[in-house]
Design a protein around this motif. Sequence first.
Motif, PDB file in Angstrom:
ATOM      1  N   MET A  95      45.172 -43.069  23.200  1.00  0.00           N
ATOM      2  CA  MET A  95      44.105 -42.154  22.915  1.00  0.00           C
ATOM      3  C   MET A  95      44.740 -40.866  22.376  1.00  0.00           C
ATOM      4  SD  MET A  95      41.448 -40.229  25.568  1.00  0.00           S
ATOM      5  CE  MET A  95      41.610 -41.491  26.720  1.00  0.00           C
ATOM      6  N   LYS A  96      44.206 -40.334  21.294  1.00  0.00           N
ATOM      7  CA  LYS A  96      44.671 -39.079  20.706  1.00  0.00           C
ATOM      8  C   LYS A  96      43.868 -37.918  21.282  1.00  0.00           C
ATOM      9  CE  LYS A  96      46.982 -40.989  17.145  1.00  0.00           C
ATOM     10  NZ  LYS A  96      48.252 -41.110  16.866  1.00  0.00           N
ATOM     11  N   LEU A  97      44.538 -36.820  21.559  1.00  0.00           N
ATOM     12  CA  LEU A  97      43.914 -35.639  22.140  1.00  0.00           C
ATOM     13  C   LEU A  97      44.263 -34.409  21.323  1.00  0.00           C
ATOM     14  CD1 LEU A  97      45.009 -36.244  25.823  1.00  0.00           C
ATOM     15  CD2 LEU A  97      42.756 -36.688  24.874  1.00  0.00           C
ATOM     16  N   TYR A  98      43.306 -33.502  21.187  1.00  0.00           N
ATOM     17  CA  TYR A  98      43.538 -32.190  20.602  1.00  0.00           C
ATOM     18  C   TYR A  98      43.310 -31.164  21.693  1.00  0.00           C
ATOM     19  CZ  TYR A  98      43.332 -34.095  15.878  1.00  0.00           C
ATOM     20  OH  TYR A  98      43.586 -34.792  14.736  1.00  0.00           O
ATOM     21  N   GLY A  99      44.103 -30.115  21.686  1.00  0.00           N
ATOM     22  CA  GLY A  99      43.922 -29.061  22.673  1.00  0.00           C
ATOM     23  C   GLY A  99      44.422 -27.742  22.141  1.00  0.00           C
ATOM     24  N   THR A 100      43.986 -26.672  22.756  1.00  0.00           N
ATOM     25  CA  THR A 100      44.451 -25.343  22.404  1.00  0.00           C
ATOM     26  C   THR A 100      45.245 -24.795  23.577  1.00  0.00           C
ATOM     27  OG1 THR A 100      42.486 -24.975  21.048  1.00  0.00           O
ATOM     28  CG2 THR A 100      43.744 -23.035  21.681  1.00  0.00           C
ATOM     29  N   VAL A 101      46.445 -24.321  23.308  1.00  0.00           N
ATOM     30  CA  VAL A 101      47.287 -23.758  24.354  1.00  0.00           C
ATOM     31  C   VAL A 101      47.868 -22.440  23.883  1.00  0.00           C
ATOM     32  CG1 VAL A 101      47.935 -25.951  25.402  1.00  0.00           C
ATOM     33  CG2 VAL A 101      49.325 -25.027  23.554  1.00  0.00           C
ATOM     34  N   ASN A 102      48.151 -21.577  24.834  1.00  0.00           N
ATOM     35  CA  ASN A 102      48.866 -20.345  24.555  1.00  0.00           C
ATOM     36  C   ASN A 102      50.267 -20.535  25.122  1.00  0.00           C
ATOM     37  OD1 ASN A 102      49.420 -17.753  23.734  1.00  0.00           O
ATOM     38  ND2 ASN A 102      48.578 -16.813  25.579  1.00  0.00           N
ATOM     39  N   ILE A 103      51.281 -20.483  24.268  1.00  0.00           N
ATOM     40  CA  ILE A 103      52.656 -20.688  24.713  1.00  0.00           C
ATOM     41  C   ILE A 103      53.144 -19.414  25.399  1.00  0.00           C
ATOM     42  CG2 ILE A 103      55.000 -21.277  24.014  1.00  0.00           C
ATOM     43  CD1 ILE A 103      52.900 -23.479  23.423  1.00  0.00           C
ATOM     44  N   LEU A 104      53.377 -19.502  26.697  1.00  0.00           N
ATOM     45  CA  LEU A 104      53.821 -18.348  27.475  1.00  0.00           C
ATOM     46  C   LEU A 104      55.334 -18.186  27.439  1.00  0.00           C
ATOM     47  CD1 LEU A 104      51.532 -18.915  30.574  1.00  0.00           C
ATOM     48  CD2 LEU A 104      51.160 -17.360  28.661  1.00  0.00           C
ATOM     49  N   GLY A 105      56.047 -19.296  27.365  1.00  0.00           N
ATOM     50  CA  GLY A 105      57.504 -19.242  27.355  1.00  0.00           C
ATOM     51  C   GLY A 105      58.088 -20.566  26.916  1.00  0.00           C
ATOM     52  N   LYS A 106      59.353 -20.527  26.513  1.00  0.00           N
ATOM     53  CA  LYS A 106      60.071 -21.715  26.063  1.00  0.00           C
ATOM     54  C   LYS A 106      61.310 -21.888  26.936  1.00  0.00           C
ATOM     55  CE  LYS A 106      60.711 -21.815  21.590  1.00  0.00           C
ATOM     56  NZ  LYS A 106      60.892 -21.509  20.156  1.00  0.00           N
ATOM     57  N   VAL A 107      61.586 -23.146  27.353  1.00  0.00           N
ATOM     58  CA  VAL A 107      62.708 -23.407  28.251  1.00  0.00           C
ATOM     59  C   VAL A 107      63.568 -24.543  27.706  1.00  0.00           C
ATOM     60  CG1 VAL A 107      63.381 -24.080  30.594  1.00  0.00           C
ATOM     61  CG2 VAL A 107      61.337 -22.686  30.242  1.00  0.00           C
ATOM     62  N   GLU A 108      64.868 -24.281  27.560  1.00  0.00           N
ATOM     63  CA  GLU A 108      65.848 -25.318  27.236  1.00  0.00           C
ATOM     64  C   GLU A 108      66.665 -25.543  28.498  1.00  0.00           C
ATOM     65  OE1 GLU A 108      68.111 -25.003  23.455  1.00  0.00           O
ATOM     66  OE2 GLU A 108      67.010 -23.128  23.237  1.00  0.00           O
ATOM     67  N   LYS A 109      66.695 -26.793  28.982  1.00  0.00           N
ATOM     68  CA  LYS A 109      67.377 -27.062  30.246  1.00  0.00           C
ATOM     69  C   LYS A 109      68.329 -28.252  30.075  1.00  0.00           C
ATOM     70  CE  LYS A 109      66.402 -27.821  35.097  1.00  0.00           C
ATOM     71  NZ  LYS A 109      65.376 -27.995  36.105  1.00  0.00           N
ATOM     72  N   PRO A 110      69.628 -28.051  30.323  1.00  0.00           N
ATOM     73  CA  PRO A 110      70.569 -29.168  30.217  1.00  0.00           C
ATOM     74  C   PRO A 110      70.428 -30.116  31.408  1.00  0.00           C
ATOM     75  CG  PRO A 110      71.714 -27.161  30.859  1.00  0.00           C
ATOM     76  CD  PRO A 110      70.274 -26.791  30.624  1.00  0.00           C
ATOM     77  N   TRP A 111      70.696 -31.401  31.164  1.00  0.00           N
ATOM     78  CA  TRP A 111      70.697 -32.394  32.235  1.00  0.00           C
ATOM     79  C   TRP A 111      71.682 -33.503  31.884  1.00  0.00           C
ATOM     80  CZ3 TRP A 111      68.791 -37.471  31.418  1.00  0.00           C
ATOM     81  CH2 TRP A 111      68.136 -37.670  30.220  1.00  0.00           C
ATOM     82  N   THR A 112      72.134 -34.233  32.882  1.00  0.00           N
ATOM     83  CA  THR A 112      73.109 -35.302  32.699  1.00  0.00           C
ATOM     84  C   THR A 112      72.490 -36.617  33.150  1.00  0.00           C
ATOM     85  OG1 THR A 112      74.860 -33.705  33.179  1.00  0.00           O
ATOM     86  CG2 THR A 112      75.450 -36.035  33.274  1.00  0.00           C
ATOM     87  N   ASP A 113      72.598 -37.647  32.292  1.00  0.00           N
ATOM     88  CA  ASP A 113      72.030 -38.951  32.658  1.00  0.00           C
ATOM     89  C   ASP A 113      73.001 -39.729  33.549  1.00  0.00           C
ATOM     90  OD1 ASP A 113      73.927 -40.177  30.992  1.00  0.00           O
ATOM     91  OD2 ASP A 113      72.508 -40.483  29.357  1.00  0.00           O
ATOM     92  N   THR A 114      72.624 -40.929  33.952  1.00  0.00           N
ATOM     93  CA  THR A 114      73.420 -41.720  34.891  1.00  0.00           C
ATOM     94  C   THR A 114      74.762 -42.156  34.322  1.00  0.00           C
ATOM     95  OG1 THR A 114      72.265 -43.718  34.192  1.00  0.00           O
ATOM     96  CG2 THR A 114      71.411 -42.591  36.150  1.00  0.00           C
ATOM     97  N   THR A 115      74.913 -42.145  33.000  1.00  0.00           N
ATOM     98  CA  THR A 115      76.197 -42.505  32.389  1.00  0.00           C
ATOM     99  C   THR A 115      77.102 -41.295  32.222  1.00  0.00           C
ATOM    100  OG1 THR A 115      75.408 -42.217  30.120  1.00  0.00           O
ATOM    101  CG2 THR A 115      75.096 -44.398  31.128  1.00  0.00           C
ATOM    102  N   GLY A 116      76.616 -40.111  32.558  1.00  0.00           N
ATOM    103  CA  GLY A 116      77.402 -38.886  32.440  1.00  0.00           C
ATOM    104  C   GLY A 116      77.203 -38.153  31.120  1.00  0.00           C
ATOM    105  N   ALA A 117      76.360 -38.680  30.244  1.00  0.00           N
ATOM    106  CA  ALA A 117      76.096 -38.014  28.961  1.00  0.00           C
ATOM    107  C   ALA A 117      75.179 -36.817  29.182  1.00  0.00           C
ATOM    108  CB  ALA A 117      75.454 -38.996  27.983  1.00  0.00           C
ATOM    109  N   GLU A 118      75.506 -35.720  28.514  1.00  0.00           N
ATOM    110  CA  GLU A 118      74.698 -34.520  28.648  1.00  0.00           C
ATOM    111  C   GLU A 118      73.615 -34.466  27.578  1.00  0.00           C
ATOM    112  OE1 GLU A 118      76.877 -30.919  29.041  1.00  0.00           O
ATOM    113  OE2 GLU A 118      78.183 -31.735  30.591  1.00  0.00           O
ATOM    114  N   HIS A 119      72.444 -33.974  27.974  1.00  0.00           N
ATOM    115  CA  HIS A 119      71.290 -33.843  27.098  1.00  0.00           C
ATOM    116  C   HIS A 119      70.639 -32.489  27.353  1.00  0.00           C
ATOM    117  CE1 HIS A 119      71.358 -38.198  26.339  1.00  0.00           C
ATOM    118  NE2 HIS A 119      71.635 -38.310  27.629  1.00  0.00           N
ATOM    119  N   ILE A 120      69.710 -32.119  26.477  1.00  0.00           N
ATOM    120  CA  ILE A 120      68.919 -30.908  26.693  1.00  0.00           C
ATOM    121  C   ILE A 120      67.453 -31.299  26.639  1.00  0.00           C
ATOM    122  CG2 ILE A 120      68.303 -28.632  25.803  1.00  0.00           C
ATOM    123  CD1 ILE A 120      71.110 -28.402  24.679  1.00  0.00           C
TER     124      ILE A 120
END
Length: 83
Positions: free
Chosen positions: A1-26
């Motif tokens: 199902m496709k949805l349309y919505g209106t949002v006000n962007i209050l902030g942006k977050v980039e967060k690093p994380w590591t998967d089970t193989t040890g590879a890093e992602h953001i």
Amino acid sequence: MKLYGTVNILGKVEKPWTDTTGAEHISYSLNIMQENGQIIDTLRVSKEHFNTVEAGNPYVFLAEYGVGKNGSYLRVLGFSTEK
């Protein structure tokens, strides 16, 4: 199902994380709702979508609702400026 919505962007977050193989992602997320200064809702987005929006501005977004093995989710397809 496709949805349309209106949002006000209050902030942006980039967060690093590591998967089970040890590879890093953001992971990229947008804070879209707050209550008494506490963030209570976010949208997870791709790096491309993250880079196309600015905090403090309203946007119309298109998303696809789906259900996966971990429950329901919204896949953000794009943003446009509010008209």
